[in-house]
Design a protein around this motif. Structure first.
Motif, mmCIF file in Angstrom:
data_model
loop_
_atom_site.group_PDB
_atom_site.id
_atom_site.type_symbol
_atom_site.label_atom_id
_atom_site.label_comp_id
_atom_site.label_asym_id
_atom_site.label_seq_id
_atom_site.Cartn_x
_atom_site.Cartn_y
_atom_site.Cartn_z
ATOM 1 N N VAL A 194 53.115 47.830 22.160
ATOM 2 C CA VAL A 194 51.692 48.075 22.374
ATOM 3 C C VAL A 194 50.972 47.039 21.524
ATOM 4 N N ILE A 195 50.230 46.144 22.164
ATOM 5 C CA ILE A 195 49.639 45.032 21.440
ATOM 6 C C ILE A 195 48.163 44.862 21.779
ATOM 7 N N SER A 196 47.469 44.159 20.916
ATOM 8 C CA SER A 196 46.065 43.837 21.118
ATOM 9 C C SER A 196 45.962 42.615 22.034
ATOM 10 N N PRO A 197 44.964 42.557 22.905
ATOM 11 C CA PRO A 197 44.874 41.470 23.889
ATOM 12 C C PRO A 197 44.158 40.217 23.402
ATOM 13 N N ASP A 198 43.967 40.066 22.107
ATOM 14 C CA ASP A 198 43.090 39.026 21.582
ATOM 15 C C ASP A 198 43.673 37.614 21.540
ATOM 16 N N SER A 199 44.957 37.461 21.339
ATOM 17 C CA SER A 199 45.505 36.121 21.109
ATOM 18 C C SER A 199 45.778 35.364 22.409
ATOM 19 N N ALA A 200 45.836 34.050 22.294
ATOM 20 C CA ALA A 200 46.089 33.193 23.457
ATOM 21 C C ALA A 200 47.465 33.442 24.083
ATOM 22 N N PRO A 201 48.543 33.634 23.288
ATOM 23 C CA PRO A 201 49.838 33.912 23.921
ATOM 24 C C PRO A 201 49.834 35.204 24.740
ATOM 25 N N ILE A 202 49.085 36.179 24.308
ATOM 26 C CA ILE A 202 49.011 37.447 25.038
ATOM 27 C C ILE A 202 48.233 37.263 26.333
ATOM 28 N N ARG A 203 47.165 36.476 26.289
ATOM 29 C CA ARG A 203 46.426 36.176 27.521
ATOM 30 C C ARG A 203 47.323 35.429 28.511
ATOM 31 N N ARG A 204 48.150 34.527 28.001
ATOM 32 C CA ARG A 204 49.088 33.788 28.853
ATOM 33 C C ARG A 204 50.101 34.752 29.479
ATOM 34 N N GLU A 250 50.576 36.721 38.101
ATOM 35 C CA GLU A 250 51.175 35.833 39.105
ATOM 36 C C GLU A 250 52.477 36.405 39.664
ATOM 37 N N ALA A 251 53.240 37.122 38.826
ATOM 38 C CA ALA A 251 54.521 37.694 39.243
ATOM 39 C C ALA A 251 54.356 39.052 39.923
ATOM 40 N N GLY A 252 53.127 39.565 39.975
ATOM 41 C CA GLY A 252 52.893 40.868 40.589
ATOM 42 C C GLY A 252 53.312 42.028 39.708
ATOM 43 N N LEU A 253 53.372 41.789 38.396
ATOM 44 C CA LEU A 253 53.820 42.818 37.454
ATOM 45 C C LEU A 253 52.687 43.349 36.570
ATOM 46 N N LEU A 254 51.454 42.985 36.874
ATOM 47 C CA LEU A 254 50.310 43.419 36.069
ATOM 48 C C LEU A 254 49.722 44.684 36.675
ATOM 49 N N VAL A 255 49.520 45.703 35.834
ATOM 50 C CA VAL A 255 48.907 46.960 36.264
ATOM 51 C C VAL A 255 47.667 47.182 35.401
ATOM 52 N N ALA A 261 44.032 47.328 24.819
ATOM 53 C CA ALA A 261 45.458 47.307 24.479
ATOM 54 C C ALA A 261 46.252 46.850 25.691
ATOM 55 N N ILE A 262 47.386 46.233 25.417
ATOM 56 C CA ILE A 262 48.322 45.828 26.455
ATOM 57 C C ILE A 262 49.660 46.470 26.139
ATOM 58 N N LEU A 263 50.223 47.144 27.130
ATOM 59 C CA LEU A 263 51.534 47.768 26.971
ATOM 60 C C LEU A 263 52.557 46.934 27.726
ATOM 61 N N ILE A 264 53.631 46.579 27.044
ATOM 62 C CA ILE A 264 54.732 45.858 27.653
ATOM 63 C C ILE A 264 55.822 46.881 27.925
ATOM 64 N N MET A 265 56.256 46.952 29.189
ATOM 65 C CA MET A 265 57.255 47.933 29.590
ATOM 66 C C MET A 265 58.636 47.286 29.693
ATOM 67 N N ASP A 266 59.692 48.093 29.648
ATOM 68 C CA ASP A 266 61.054 47.564 29.740
ATOM 69 C C ASP A 266 61.359 46.997 31.124
ATOM 70 N N SER A 267 60.518 47.286 32.101
ATOM 71 C CA SER A 267 60.686 46.770 33.460
ATOM 72 C C SER A 267 59.977 45.427 33.657
ATOM 73 N N ARG A 268 59.442 44.857 32.564
ATOM 74 C CA ARG A 268 58.670 43.614 32.552
ATOM 75 C C ARG A 268 57.249 43.798 33.061
ATOM 76 N N HIS A 269 56.842 45.016 33.405
ATOM 77 C CA HIS A 269 55.467 45.268 33.805
ATOM 78 C C HIS A 269 54.569 45.174 32.576
ATOM 79 N N VAL A 270 53.347 44.729 32.814
ATOM 80 C CA VAL A 270 52.344 44.619 31.755
ATOM 81 C C VAL A 270 51.176 45.505 32.169
ATOM 82 N N LEU A 271 50.829 46.480 31.326
ATOM 83 C CA LEU A 271 49.753 47.417 31.623
ATOM 84 C C LEU A 271 48.550 47.110 30.747
#
Length: 72
Positions: free
Chosen positions: A10-20, A27-32, A42-52
């Motif tokens: 669970v991470i904050s969306p502020d940094s450039a690497p997180i925006r990337r 682009e991969a269709g994994l963003l929810v 907040a951004i949640l990274i899931m074990d399925s590679r999905h990004v929430l």
């Protein structure tokens, strides 16, 4: 709702690497996006590679996950 055991980070969306990371997931269709039009806090990274994308603060999410662990 998400399964707490499947959340990798669970991470904050502020940094450039997180925006990337967010752009790559889109682009991969994994963003929810579950913000319902609100600001992403907040951004949640899931074990399925999905990004929430969440409108809830990372600290609040972490506290809720810890509360679930105590109930088990």
């Amino acid at each position: 709702m998400v399964v707490a055991e499947r959340v990798v980070a669970v991470i904050s969306p502020d940094s450039a690497p997180i925006r990337r990371l967010k752009d790559e997931a889109r682009e991969a269709g994994l963003l929810v996006d579950v913000t319902q039009g609100r600001k992403t806090r907040a951004i949640l990274i899931m074990d399925s590679r999905h990004v929430l994308l969440s409108a809830i603060q990372p600290e609040t999410i972490t506290t809720r996950f810890e509360g679930e662990e105590e109930r088990e």
